[in-house]
Design a protein around this motif. Structure first.
Motif, mmCIF file in Angstrom:
data_model
loop_
_atom_site.group_PDB
_atom_site.id
_atom_site.type_symbol
_atom_site.label_atom_id
_atom_site.label_comp_id
_atom_site.label_asym_id
_atom_site.label_seq_id
_atom_site.Cartn_x
_atom_site.Cartn_y
_atom_site.Cartn_z
ATOM 1 N N ALA A 40 0.853 -1.191 0.000
ATOM 2 C CA ALA A 40 0.000 0.000 0.000
ATOM 3 C C ALA A 40 0.888 1.239 0.000
ATOM 4 N N PRO A 41 0.356 2.372 -0.446
ATOM 5 C CA PRO A 41 1.163 3.602 -0.479
ATOM 6 C C PRO A 41 1.744 3.933 0.887
ATOM 7 N N GLY A 42 3.045 4.178 0.924
ATOM 8 C CA GLY A 42 3.705 4.550 2.161
ATOM 9 C C GLY A 42 3.977 3.406 3.106
ATOM 10 N N LYS A 43 3.694 2.183 2.674
ATOM 11 C CA LYS A 43 3.905 1.028 3.535
ATOM 12 C C LYS A 43 4.863 0.039 2.887
ATOM 13 N N GLN A 44 5.398 -0.857 3.711
ATOM 14 C CA GLN A 44 6.288 -1.886 3.198
ATOM 15 C C GLN A 44 5.484 -2.999 2.540
ATOM 16 N N THR A 90 -6.747 -2.256 -0.066
ATOM 17 C CA THR A 90 -6.272 -1.518 -1.231
ATOM 18 C C THR A 90 -4.756 -1.494 -1.273
ATOM 19 N N ALA A 91 -4.200 -1.938 -2.398
ATOM 20 C CA ALA A 91 -2.745 -2.029 -2.544
ATOM 21 C C ALA A 91 -2.422 -2.541 -3.946
ATOM 22 N N VAL A 92 -1.158 -2.510 -4.275
ATOM 23 C CA VAL A 92 -0.672 -3.221 -5.454
ATOM 24 C C VAL A 92 -0.311 -4.632 -4.998
ATOM 25 N N TYR A 93 -0.852 -5.601 -5.671
ATOM 26 C CA TYR A 93 -0.629 -7.002 -5.318
ATOM 27 C C TYR A 93 0.391 -7.605 -6.285
ATOM 28 N N TYR A 94 1.404 -8.234 -5.705
ATOM 29 C CA TYR A 94 2.497 -8.813 -6.475
ATOM 30 C C TYR A 94 2.499 -10.328 -6.329
ATOM 31 N N CYS A 95 2.625 -10.980 -7.446
ATOM 32 C CA CYS A 95 2.803 -12.431 -7.444
ATOM 33 C C CYS A 95 4.282 -12.737 -7.231
ATOM 34 N N HIS A 96 4.550 -13.768 -6.464
ATOM 35 C CA HIS A 96 5.926 -14.182 -6.168
ATOM 36 C C HIS A 96 6.041 -15.687 -6.327
ATOM 37 N N CYS A 97 7.184 -16.115 -6.799
ATOM 38 C CA CYS A 97 7.435 -17.554 -6.806
ATOM 39 C C CYS A 97 8.908 -17.829 -6.496
ATOM 40 N N ASN A 98 9.125 -18.986 -5.973
ATOM 41 C CA ASN A 98 10.478 -19.511 -5.782
ATOM 42 C C ASN A 98 10.579 -20.730 -6.689
#
Length: 125
Positions: A40-44, A90-98
Motif C-alpha cells: 500500500a502507499p507509504g507502507k512496506q 487496497t494495494a498493489v498485489y504482487y505475485c511471487h514464486c520460488n
C-alpha cells in the motif's frame, strides 16, 4: 527467463470480491512456493498468502478467513480469491514464486525468487 503475469485486479466496493491470477512461464525445473504480496502507499511490502508445492497454505492474519490461495501445478498458476474486501486491502498485489531453474554455464540448478509487475486492487468504502 522466468516471467510472472498477473491479472484480475480492479476496483470493487467494500464487501465485494476479486480473484487474482498469476501464470509463471519460462524454463523451470520445479516451481516451489508461490504466493501474493501487497504494498500500500507509504507502507512496506507484506505477505498476503503463500502456498507450498505440496499445497499447504499460509495467510496473513489480516486476510485469514476472507482470502483463499490455490495453485494449479499443471498450469504453473496461482490464484487468490479475495472475499469480503475492505478498504484497507487496497494495494498493489504482487505475485511471487520460488523456482528451480537451470544455469547453463554452470551446468546446475539454481533456486531463485521471481516477482510479477503487480496489479492494482482498490476497495472503495
Amino acid at each position: 527467463q522466468v516471467h510472472l503475469v498477473e491479472s484480475g485486479g480492479g476496483l470493487v466496493q467494500a464487501g465485494g470480491s476479486l480473484r487474482l491470477s498469476c501464470v509463471v512461464s519460462g524454463t523451470i525445473f520445479s516451481l516451489n512456493s508461490v504466493g501474493w504480496y501487497r504494498q500500500a502507499p507509504g507502507k512496506q511490502r507484506e505477505l498476503v498468502a503463500s502456498i507450498t508445492s505440496e499445497g499447504s497454505p499460509n495467510y496473513a492474519d489480516s486476510v485469514r478467513g476472507r482470502f483463499t490461495i490455490s495453485r494449479d501445478n499443471a498450469k504453473n498458476a496461482v490464484y487468490l480469491q479475495m472475499n469480503s474486501l475492505k478498504p484497507e486491502d487496497t494495494a498493489v498485489y504482487y505475485c511471487h514464486c520460488n523456482a528451480n531453474v537451470w544455469v547453463a554455464y554452470q551446468s546446475r540448478q539454481q533456486r531463485n525468487d521471481y516477482w510479477g509487475q503487480g496489479t492494482q486492487v482498490t476497495v472503495s468504502s
